[in-house]
Design an enzyme around this catalytic site. Structure first.
Site, PDB file in Angstrom:
ATOM      1  N   GLY A  24       6.325  -7.252   0.777  1.00 24.84           N
ATOM      2  CA  GLY A  24       7.421  -5.710   0.983  1.00 24.84           C
ATOM      3  C   GLY A  24       6.852  -5.324   0.008  1.00 24.84           C
ATOM      4  O   GLY A  24       7.161  -3.506   0.546  1.00 24.84           O
ATOM      5  N   LEU A  25       5.663  -5.388  -0.726  1.00 22.17           N
ATOM      6  CA  LEU A  25       5.574  -3.963  -2.429  1.00 22.17           C
ATOM      7  C   LEU A  25       3.837  -3.879  -1.646  1.00 22.17           C
ATOM      8  O   LEU A  25       3.439  -3.391  -2.763  1.00 22.17           O
ATOM      9  CB  LEU A  25       5.578  -4.173  -3.807  1.00 22.17           C
ATOM     10  CG  LEU A  25       7.109  -4.656  -3.569  1.00 22.17           C
ATOM     11  CD1 LEU A  25       7.526  -4.930  -5.370  1.00 22.17           C
ATOM     12  CD2 LEU A  25       8.086  -3.412  -3.246  1.00 22.17           C
ATOM     13  N   ASP A  45       0.507   1.611   5.674  1.00 15.00           N
ATOM     14  CA  ASP A  45       0.611   0.831   3.943  1.00 15.00           C
ATOM     15  C   ASP A  45      -0.956   1.104   3.804  1.00 15.00           C
ATOM     16  O   ASP A  45      -1.323   1.248   2.829  1.00 15.00           O
ATOM     17  CB  ASP A  45       1.079   0.056   4.306  1.00 15.00           C
ATOM     18  CG  ASP A  45       2.751  -0.755   4.732  1.00 15.00           C
ATOM     19  OD1 ASP A  45       3.783   0.312   5.354  1.00 15.00           O
ATOM     20  OD2 ASP A  45       3.077  -1.977   4.786  1.00 15.00           O
ATOM     21  N   ALA A 101      -3.044  -3.045  -0.057  1.00 18.86           N
ATOM     22  CA  ALA A 101      -4.051  -2.799  -1.973  1.00 18.86           C
ATOM     23  C   ALA A 101      -4.985  -3.735  -1.132  1.00 18.86           C
ATOM     24  O   ALA A 101      -6.458  -3.516  -1.698  1.00 18.86           O
ATOM     25  CB  ALA A 101      -3.513  -2.773  -2.550  1.00 18.86           C
ATOM     26  N   SER A 117       0.792  -6.022  -1.262  1.00 20.05           N
ATOM     27  CA  SER A 117       0.026  -6.247  -1.794  1.00 20.05           C
ATOM     28  C   SER A 117      -1.334  -7.000  -0.824  1.00 20.05           C
ATOM     29  O   SER A 117      -2.614  -6.437  -0.775  1.00 20.05           O
ATOM     30  CB  SER A 117       0.449  -7.706  -2.346  1.00 20.05           C
ATOM     31  OG  SER A 117       0.726  -8.497  -1.095  1.00 20.05           O
ATOM     32  N   SER A 118      -0.926  -7.028   0.377  1.00 18.93           N
ATOM     33  CA  SER A 118      -1.876  -7.121   1.461  1.00 18.93           C
ATOM     34  C   SER A 118      -3.033  -5.865   1.737  1.00 18.93           C
ATOM     35  O   SER A 118      -3.447  -5.966   1.844  1.00 18.93           O
ATOM     36  CB  SER A 118      -1.255  -7.644   2.739  1.00 18.93           C
ATOM     37  OG  SER A 118      -1.854  -7.669   3.830  1.00 18.93           O
ATOM     38  N   GLY A 173       4.223 -10.697  -0.307  1.00 17.39           N
ATOM     39  CA  GLY A 173       4.549 -11.293   0.437  1.00 17.39           C
ATOM     40  C   GLY A 173       6.920 -10.469  -0.034  1.00 17.39           C
ATOM     41  O   GLY A 173       7.577 -11.132   0.322  1.00 17.39           O
TER      42      GLY A 173
HETATM   43  C1  MEV Z   1       5.825  -3.115   6.769  1.00 23.47           C
HETATM   44  O1  MEV Z   1       5.645  -2.509   5.162  1.00 23.47           O
HETATM   45  C2  MEV Z   1       6.331  -1.679   6.909  1.00 23.47           C
HETATM   46  C3  MEV Z   1       6.071  -2.371   8.858  1.00 23.47           C
HETATM   47  O2  MEV Z   1       6.634  -0.328   9.042  1.00 23.47           O
HETATM   48  C4  MEV Z   1       5.069  -2.743   9.607  1.00 23.47           C
HETATM   49  C5  MEV Z   1       3.919  -1.551   9.679  1.00 23.47           C
HETATM   50  O3  MEV Z   1       4.417   0.058   9.455  1.00 23.47           O
HETATM   51  O4  MEV Z   1       2.991  -1.968   9.734  1.00 23.47           O
HETATM   52  C6  MEV Z   1       7.081  -2.389   8.980  1.00 23.47           C
END
Ligand code: MEV
Length: 312
Positions: free
Chosen positions: A102-103, A148, A108, A105-106, A100
């Site tokens: 923004g690095l 991601d 990966a 984790s989900s 949670g």
């Molecule tokens: C989230 O890490 C990145 C966003 O741009 C969402 C996405 O690209 O799916 C906020």
């Protein structure tokens, strides 16, 4: 039979949120990983064990009834059980990436999970694993751009866009200091907030999407040239758009200002609303020192060039 795979976390250098609307993004895989092991079991259950939660449940439960955090892994295991007719799967997750923040984790976890589960049955290409991983991620966040999971699969620094993705060979002097706000966020709800902003301000948002596309184009070249000073200016420009669409808050603002004061440039990374910021440096200690003095934990992110690793 057992199958193990590992995938790196990520930071978004440029283009988060605008990438959902086709402007592209530049992402970097980082040297922190999630490792997933999948195991066939005789018990007719899907059993998931991780540091952020565990689950032991019958196969065949509708995805919406499964605990949100573990839903992608449940989905991967359940789909595999249905296709291959084995009784059960046990999935174990070990993570070096805080959840949670923004690095990645989900993402990966989806990539390593897709590779570990499918590795029980056959060899899959990276593109096939990526496809499975993005579908798994969509069970919790249906609007994902797929950026991601793509960088977690392929590693390195990539440009991601509607035309696909390409690797960028960045100069050796790129230093990335990631600082944590300590607050977790929900990507899904921040993305929904941006959608509301876009619906209320279509012309302004469209102008920022165009400007972001220009940033992505310029930054690719600047990375290849290793021009940290100009990259920093682009990060600051990108940050202004993120502030305009409302994904920042007082803490993130303060952190960005600390980073900008002690480096070439700084911005939020990922969805915002919590999570992390990063500062771009040429390797000097000033940004890390400034974040620590401000009371924020930080680390120098190394670039992971491997992406997905399958151990079987
Ligand atoms: C989230 O890490 C990145 C966003 O741009 C969402 C996405 O690209 O799916 C906020």
């Amino acid at each position: 039979m057992k199958s193990t795979a590992s995938a790196p976390g990520k930071i978004i250098l440029f283009g988060e949120h605008f990438v959902v609307y086709g402007s592209g993004a530049i992402l970097c895989a980082i040297d922190r990983r999630i490792t997933v092991t999948a195991e066939e079991t005789m018990e007719k259950k899907i059993h998931i064990i991780s540091e952020i939660g565990s689950l032991k449940a019958e196969p065949g439960i509708p995805a919406c009834d499964v605990d949100c955090i573990l839903r992608p892994l449940y989905h991967l295991a359940d789909t595999a059980l249905r296709s291959h007719g084995i009784p059960g799967i046990k999935v174990t997750v070990k993570s070096e990436i805080p959840a949670g923040m923004g690095l990645g984790s989900s993402s990966a976890c989806c990539v390593a999970g897709a590779a570990a589960v499918s590795g029980l049955f056959s060899d899959y290409s990276r593109e096939e694993i990526l496809h499975l991983a993005v579908n798994a991620e969509r069970t919790i966040f249906e609007d994902t751009s797929g950026a991601d999971c793509t960088v977690c699969t392929h590693g390195g620094i990539i440009r991601y866009g509607v035309d696909g993705h390409e690797k960028i060979d960045a100069g050796q002097n790129l230093g990335i200091i990631v600082a944590s706000s300590g607050a977790t966020h929900s990507t899904k709800s921040v993305v929904a907030k941006v959608k509301r902003f876009r619906n209320a301000n279509p012309a302004e948002f469209s102008g920022m999407c165009d400007a972001e596309s220009d940033i992505i184009r310029d930054v690719k070249e600047l990375l290849e040239q290793g021009d940290i000073a100009q990259l920093g200016k682009k990060a600051n420009q990108n940050q202004r758009y993120l502030e305009a669409i409302g994904v920042t808050n007082q803490t993130l603002q303060e952190m960005v200002r600390i980073g900008q004061g002690a480096s070439a440039g700084a911005k939020i990374t990922g969805a915002g609303g919590g999570g992390c910021v990063f500062a771009l440096t040429d390797g000097g200690p000033a940004a890390a020192d400034a974040f620590r003095e401000g009371g924020y934990e930080c680390f120098a992110a190394g670039i992971d060039s491997d992406g997905l690793i399958v151990f079987n």
